[in-house]
Design an enzyme around this catalytic site. Structure first.
Site, PDB file in Angstrom:
ATOM      1  N   ASP A  84      12.161  19.968  -1.673  1.00 30.90           N
ATOM      2  CA  ASP A  84      12.394  21.307  -2.221  1.00 30.90           C
ATOM      3  C   ASP A  84      11.644  21.511  -3.523  1.00 30.90           C
ATOM      4  O   ASP A  84      11.251  20.561  -4.209  1.00 30.90           O
ATOM      5  CB  ASP A  84      13.888  21.547  -2.436  1.00 30.90           C
ATOM      6  N   GLU A 179      17.018  18.425  -4.175  1.00 28.74           N
ATOM      7  CA  GLU A 179      17.053  17.616  -5.401  1.00 28.74           C
ATOM      8  C   GLU A 179      17.062  18.496  -6.637  1.00 28.74           C
ATOM      9  O   GLU A 179      17.728  18.182  -7.635  1.00 28.74           O
ATOM     10  CB  GLU A 179      15.848  16.674  -5.421  1.00 28.74           C
TER      11      GLU A 179
END
Length: 413
Positions: A84, A179
């Protein structure tokens, strides 16, 4: 080692896939579009010969490179990066640009000429003379955090599968979602991963390894005011919003992110919401010393107590919760994991440096879940911003570091 690197081409492909995570979402992954990259990675891993590669229901990608060594007792190691990108800046429509043979000049990003990457603002550019710099076009972040790490691990997989002369034990690959919003390992299956040691590829300058992170708490301050019709409020209304404003204003500068550096911790208000009767302030609290987290939370309490003296009849409640802890506490119990990482960087021709990071990584939490996991450089710079950049040569050195690590674990077993 002489390799035909694939890392730059992979990276350019990956950054064009929007994988921005969303802290307001309750799903895992927080955005389904993260699975688009995960699915593409699985396809590439299968093509490289990693037959067990798969993406699970939560968006985690797992894969295995089988051992090619005669030794049967080599510890399993894992390489991990997150897919991400940060919610701070758009990751949609990324247009990666390669600036070849950088010579110290300002880099003006064409889609927004006000975005200028200057050597004076980005000191590590002085180490990039003659290298090839990748940036976005000026309207989005680049996504080097952490697609540089993803591309490096993927290139290392390609090299390991195509160079059987590189002897190694069993290698596990892990790519995580979310994350950037603090949920990167919420659904990791540690038992399925089955690794003894891990290395996240999510650091900055070439040659850096981080064995120490912040310890982190989150805090929510709920303020209870007194509501009244604004036309008849004199002597009655006590606005929770205004109380919240005074509390924020009273936070000491020397305990703020903008007023601290190096090993200093901070208290940082990251969100405020509410109305006259009730307001909430969200904080993050950070320090390398776990005991100081409690002292920082006490600062919030003392300020709230002092401000509330001016508002009789109002009250507050502070709730503090743990987010992650300094991974050094775990890594100090397994010194060879860090030592091998430092040796791998030296073998790649780098000046290896052991550092602390004013933040956290997936490795922070993985270390306390039973997978000791320092953080190795990926070459990413100015992350979470439109001026994000990475050097192709630094990414190639990260690939070499991964390969040397695999060999070192085999050699020293």
């Amino acid at each position: 080692m002489n390799f035909k690197f694939t890392v730059a081409g992979r990276f350019i492909r990956y950054v064009t896939i929007d994988t921005q995570s969303d802290p307001t979402s309750d799903t895992c992954p927080s955005t389904l579009k993260q699975k688009n990259l995960g699915t593409a990675l699985v396809t590439e891993l299968h093509a490289a010969g990693l037959q067990d590669a798969h993406i699970d229901e939560y968006g985690y990608v797992y894969a295995t490179i089988p051992s090619n060594s005669d030794k049967s007792n080599i510890p399993v190691i894992c390489f991990c990066s997150h897919m991400d990108t940060a919610p701070d800046c758009s990751g949609y429509g990324v247009k990666p640009l390669i600036h070849k043979n950088y010579q110290g000049q300002d880099i003006v990003l064409p889609d927004d000429p006000s975005q200028i990457i200057r050597l004076s603002d980005h000191p590590d550019l002085k180490n990039q003379i003659g290298n090839d710099i990748i940036t976005a076009s000026g309207t989005t972040l680049l996504g080097a955090d952490n697609k540089a790490g993803v591309a490096e691990i993927m290139d290392a997989c390609h090299q390991l599968m195509n160079h059987p002369e590189i002897k190694h034990g069993k290698i596990r690959i892990l790519f995580t979602p979310d994350e950037e919003i603090g949920r990167g390992v919420d659904k990791v299956d540690i038992k399925k991963l089955g690794a003894y040691a891990g290395y996240t590829m999510d650091g900055e300058s070439a040659g850096n390894m981080e064995n120490e992170t912040f310890s982190a708490d989150g805090a929510k301050l709920v303020i209870n005011g007194i509501s009244s019709h604004p036309g008849f409020a004199k002597g009655k209304m006590q606005s929770a919003i205004k109380i919240a404003g005074q509390i924020i204003d009273a936070l000491p500068y020397e305990l703020s992110p903008e007023g601290t550096e190096n090993m200093q911790g901070f208290v940082h208000p990251v969100g405020i919401s509410g109305h006259v009767e009730t307001a909430e302030i969200e904080f993050i609290i950070r320090d390398f010393d776990e005991d100081k987290l409690k002292q920082h939370a006490d600062v919030i309490r003392k300020i709230a107590d002092e401000v509330l003296k001016k508002f009789p009849g109002c009250s507050y409640e502070l709730k503090v919760h743990e987010q992650y802890r300094n991974m050094k506490k775990v890594l100090d119990q397994h010194p060879q994991i860090v030592e091998y990482g430092m040796e791998a960087m030296r073998r790649a021709g780098l000046d290896a440096r052991l550092c602390s990071i004013r933040g956290g990584t997936d490795g922070s939490r993985l270390s306390f879940m039973g997978l000791p996991c320092p953080n190795i450089f990926a070459g990413e710079h100015a992350f979470h911003s439109k001026q994000e950049w990475v050097s192709i040569q630094d990414m190639q050195k990260a690939v070499e570091t991964i390969l040397h690590l695999c060999m070192i674990w085999e050699e020293k077993t």
